[in-house]
Every structure is written in C-alpha cells, then in structure tokens.
Motif scaffolding. Structure first.
Motif, PDB file in Angstrom:
ATOM      1  N   SER A  50      -4.623 -13.991   8.905  1.00  0.00           N
ATOM      2  CA  SER A  50      -6.006 -13.228   8.840  1.00  0.00           C
ATOM      3  C   SER A  50      -5.995 -12.161   9.542  1.00  0.00           C
ATOM      4  O   SER A  50      -6.754 -11.312   9.941  1.00  0.00           O
ATOM      5  CB  SER A  50      -7.129 -14.184   9.454  1.00  0.00           C
ATOM      6  OG  SER A  50      -6.515 -14.586  10.737  1.00  0.00           O
ATOM      7  N   THR A  51      -4.557 -11.739  10.145  1.00  0.00           N
ATOM      8  CA  THR A  51      -4.447 -10.609  11.124  1.00  0.00           C
ATOM      9  C   THR A  51      -4.717  -9.193  10.397  1.00  0.00           C
ATOM     10  O   THR A  51      -5.123  -8.139  10.934  1.00  0.00           O
ATOM     11  CB  THR A  51      -3.319 -10.445  11.576  1.00  0.00           C
ATOM     12  OG1 THR A  51      -2.300 -10.148  10.798  1.00  0.00           O
ATOM     13  CG2 THR A  51      -2.703 -11.645  12.427  1.00  0.00           C
ATOM     14  N   ASP A  52      -4.605  -9.277   9.226  1.00  0.00           N
ATOM     15  CA  ASP A  52      -4.777  -7.882   8.203  1.00  0.00           C
ATOM     16  C   ASP A  52      -3.941  -6.719   8.748  1.00  0.00           C
ATOM     17  O   ASP A  52      -4.437  -5.498   8.670  1.00  0.00           O
ATOM     18  CB  ASP A  52      -6.510  -7.356   8.309  1.00  0.00           C
ATOM     19  CG  ASP A  52      -7.166  -8.466   7.802  1.00  0.00           C
ATOM     20  OD1 ASP A  52      -7.011  -9.084   6.725  1.00  0.00           O
ATOM     21  OD2 ASP A  52      -8.280  -8.772   8.605  1.00  0.00           O
ATOM     22  N   THR A  53      -2.936  -7.022   9.579  1.00  0.00           N
ATOM     23  CA  THR A  53      -2.017  -6.002   9.936  1.00  0.00           C
ATOM     24  C   THR A  53      -1.058  -5.358   8.949  1.00  0.00           C
ATOM     25  O   THR A  53      -0.576  -6.286   8.031  1.00  0.00           O
ATOM     26  CB  THR A  53      -1.204  -6.633  11.099  1.00  0.00           C
ATOM     27  OG1 THR A  53      -1.978  -6.937  12.316  1.00  0.00           O
ATOM     28  CG2 THR A  53      -0.240  -5.453  11.576  1.00  0.00           C
ATOM     29  N   GLN A  54      -1.216  -4.190   8.712  1.00  0.00           N
ATOM     30  CA  GLN A  54      -0.248  -3.353   7.856  1.00  0.00           C
ATOM     31  C   GLN A  54       1.074  -3.006   8.612  1.00  0.00           C
ATOM     32  O   GLN A  54       0.921  -2.313   9.568  1.00  0.00           O
ATOM     33  CB  GLN A  54      -0.941  -2.429   7.078  1.00  0.00           C
ATOM     34  CG  GLN A  54      -1.915  -2.915   6.249  1.00  0.00           C
ATOM     35  CD  GLN A  54      -2.667  -1.512   5.411  1.00  0.00           C
ATOM     36  OE1 GLN A  54      -1.907  -0.780   5.135  1.00  0.00           O
ATOM     37  NE2 GLN A  54      -3.948  -1.974   5.112  1.00  0.00           N
TER      38      GLN A  54
ATOM     39  N   LYS B  44      -1.230 -11.436   3.034  1.00  0.00           N
ATOM     40  CA  LYS B  44      -2.889 -11.930   2.986  1.00  0.00           C
ATOM     41  C   LYS B  44      -2.917 -13.461   3.298  1.00  0.00           C
ATOM     42  O   LYS B  44      -3.931 -13.942   3.323  1.00  0.00           O
ATOM     43  CB  LYS B  44      -3.376 -11.596   1.677  1.00  0.00           C
ATOM     44  CG  LYS B  44      -3.405 -10.032   1.506  1.00  0.00           C
ATOM     45  CD  LYS B  44      -4.540  -9.327   2.631  1.00  0.00           C
ATOM     46  CE  LYS B  44      -4.821  -8.196   2.198  1.00  0.00           C
ATOM     47  NZ  LYS B  44      -5.784  -7.427   3.261  1.00  0.00           N
TER      48      LYS B  44
ATOM     49  N   PHE C 146       4.071  -0.578   8.435  1.00  0.00           N
ATOM     50  CA  PHE C 146       4.772   0.756   7.594  1.00  0.00           C
ATOM     51  C   PHE C 146       6.142   0.772   7.680  1.00  0.00           C
ATOM     52  O   PHE C 146       6.826   0.460   8.669  1.00  0.00           O
ATOM     53  CB  PHE C 146       3.954   1.993   8.299  1.00  0.00           C
ATOM     54  CG  PHE C 146       2.576   2.099   7.837  1.00  0.00           C
ATOM     55  CD1 PHE C 146       1.600   1.253   8.535  1.00  0.00           C
ATOM     56  CD2 PHE C 146       2.102   2.958   6.982  1.00  0.00           C
ATOM     57  CE1 PHE C 146       0.226   1.341   8.034  1.00  0.00           C
ATOM     58  CE2 PHE C 146       0.753   3.209   6.555  1.00  0.00           C
ATOM     59  CZ  PHE C 146      -0.197   2.379   7.279  1.00  0.00           C
ATOM     60  N   GLY C 147       6.623   1.597   6.478  1.00  0.00           N
ATOM     61  CA  GLY C 147       7.970   2.046   6.544  1.00  0.00           C
ATOM     62  C   GLY C 147       7.917   3.309   7.127  1.00  0.00           C
ATOM     63  O   GLY C 147       7.147   3.795   7.820  1.00  0.00           O
TER      64      GLY C 147
ATOM     65  N   ASP D 289      -6.344  -1.671  -6.416  1.00  0.00           N
ATOM     66  CA  ASP D 289      -7.264  -0.325  -6.237  1.00  0.00           C
ATOM     67  C   ASP D 289      -6.402   0.771  -6.124  1.00  0.00           C
ATOM     68  O   ASP D 289      -5.397   1.045  -5.354  1.00  0.00           O
ATOM     69  CB  ASP D 289      -7.886  -0.405  -4.662  1.00  0.00           C
ATOM     70  CG  ASP D 289      -8.788   0.553  -4.299  1.00  0.00           C
ATOM     71  OD1 ASP D 289      -8.705   1.808  -5.046  1.00  0.00           O
ATOM     72  OD2 ASP D 289      -9.417   0.735  -3.421  1.00  0.00           O
TER      73      ASP D 289
ATOM     74  N   TYR E 163       0.706  -1.266   0.090  1.00  0.00           N
ATOM     75  CA  TYR E 163       0.188   0.295  -0.203  1.00  0.00           C
ATOM     76  C   TYR E 163       0.556   1.288  -0.098  1.00  0.00           C
ATOM     77  O   TYR E 163       1.931   1.202   0.527  1.00  0.00           O
ATOM     78  CB  TYR E 163      -1.070   0.024   0.995  1.00  0.00           C
ATOM     79  CG  TYR E 163      -1.585  -1.149   1.578  1.00  0.00           C
ATOM     80  CD1 TYR E 163      -1.018  -2.151   2.183  1.00  0.00           C
ATOM     81  CD2 TYR E 163      -3.140  -1.304   1.227  1.00  0.00           C
ATOM     82  CE1 TYR E 163      -1.780  -3.553   2.338  1.00  0.00           C
ATOM     83  CE2 TYR E 163      -3.830  -2.458   1.389  1.00  0.00           C
ATOM     84  CZ  TYR E 163      -2.971  -3.659   2.248  1.00  0.00           C
ATOM     85  OH  TYR E 163      -3.692  -4.769   2.552  1.00  0.00           O
TER      86      TYR E 163
END
Lengths: 115, 115
Positions: free
Chosen positions: B100-104, B97, B106-107, B56, B33
């Motif tokens: 299932s934690t959906d954790t992003q 993906k 970040f840099g 997206d 992202y």
C-alpha cells in the motif's frame, strides 16, 4: 499540465542551515510525495504523506500537509552540500476512493547548499 | 537487486524518424508509468500500465506516441515521425500494487534529442 506550484523556484543556503520548500496543488489527493533529482536525471523518492496525515518525519526530512489549504512543505534540517538538487512535490489524485497512481508533479525547487 | 532500467540512456535522432525507448521495471512490479520531462520542468504523465493493459493513456500528446507492455514486464515507448518538440528526458517508473505504499521507483531516464 502541472498541478503543483512550488515555492521558491530556487533556494541558496549555507551548510548547516535549514531549507524549507512549499508546494500547492489544486485537486483532492490520495497522497502527496516528495522527490529529489540530481542533474536532471533519476528521481529518488524521499517521503510520502497520505491525505489523512498532517506531518511525517524521515531522518532530516519533515513534511507537513494541510489539505484545507491544499499545500505541503518539505523541511530539510542541518543541510549538507550533498543535499544540492532539485526537489519536486507530486500529487496522486483521488478518484472514486482509489489511487490512480498517476503522479502530477510541480515545477520543482532548485536547492543549492554551499559548503 | 536491480532497480528500474532504461535504454538507451541517450538517443539522438533526426526529425521525422521513428524511435523506441525501452523500460525494464523492478521484477514483480505490476504497475508501470511513463513520464516526460522537459528542461526546467517537472515530469509530466504520459501513460500507465497495470499488467499488460494501458489503464490510462490520457497523457500521450498525440497519436504519434504509442506504448506497449506485451508480457506485463518490459515496456516500449514508441514515437513516430519525431519532431523537435519531442526532445526531452523520458522517465519510466514502476510500483507494486500488492503493497500500500504507492511508491513509484524511477529509472534514470532516456534523453531524447531530435535534430
């Protein structure tokens, strides 16, 4: 555009006190996450709460979620000077039953903890 | 055990110039992202890749912005004919993906200043 609104915009407390930050959002969500940011740079993931959960704990953090009111709160207990940072809530919108992974952030709460 | 890395950490350019910002995600993360954060605001979504394809790109502000991820790992955000309003911190995040934690994650971001 920012989905979330955070309240308060700034919070100043003494070390040892509890800090509570609130977040409101507009659309149906898959999950809501809280992040911390120091000095306007790297975001650190703190905690994730799914839409079917009401409360979650992680160390000194407690997060609640009220999907009927579209709101969440983050409580930091026994705050420390090192907790001084900006805190953001972020929502992962629900679409077609799956997570897009596209986060919509609030404007953040600036927390200052005085030693 | 590297996290997400971004280069350069700071970029100063003149109005009208072309810039490229690079993101190296966590090894094995399929989702990537890009977000943009203006001063005093929360991050705003730009584009999301799943593998090599942009799943997206609805957050890209206009056609001066473009991003690629040709081999499903490193991504480059490209900005043509930069404007002063493009000045911001550009953040990259990745997630797996497969869990299932959906954790992003970040840099540290690239701070872009357009003079």
């Amino acid at each position: 555009s920012q989905q979330g609104e955070e309240d308060p915009q700034a919070l100043s407390i003494q070390e040892g006190e509890n800090a509570t930050m609130n977040c409101s959002y507009k659309t149906s969500i898959n999950n809501l996450q809280w992040y911390r940011q120091n000095s306007g740079r790297g975001l650190v993931h703190l905690i994730l709460i799914r839409s079917n959960e009401r409360e979650k704990h992680s160390g000194r953090l407690r997060v609640t979620l009220d999907t009927s009111k579209k709101s969440s709160s983050l409580l930091i207990t026994a705050s420390r000077a090192a907790d001084t940072a900006s805190y953001f809530c972020a929502t992962d919108a629900l679409g077609g039953g799956t997570s897009y992974g596209k986060l919509t952030f609030g404007q953040g709460t600036i927390l200052t903890v005085h030693p | 055990g590297a996290g997400v890395s971004q280069t350069p950490s700071n970029k100063v350019t003149e109005k009208g110039k072309y810039v490229e910002l690079r993101c190296d995600p966590i090894s094995g993360h399929t989702a990537l992202y890009w977000y943009r954060q203006s001063l005093g605001q929360g991050p705003e979504f730009l584009i999301y890749f799943q593998g090599t394809g942009a799943a997206d790109d609805s957050g890209l502000p206009n056609d001066r912005f473009f991003a690629v991820r040709p081999e499903g790992s490193v991504s480059t955000l490209k900005i043509q004919r930069t404007e002063r309003g493009d000045s911001a911190v550009y953040l990259c995040a990745s997630s797996s993906k497969r869990i299932s934690t959906d954790t992003q994650y970040f840099g540290p971001g690239t701070r872009l200043t357009v003079l």
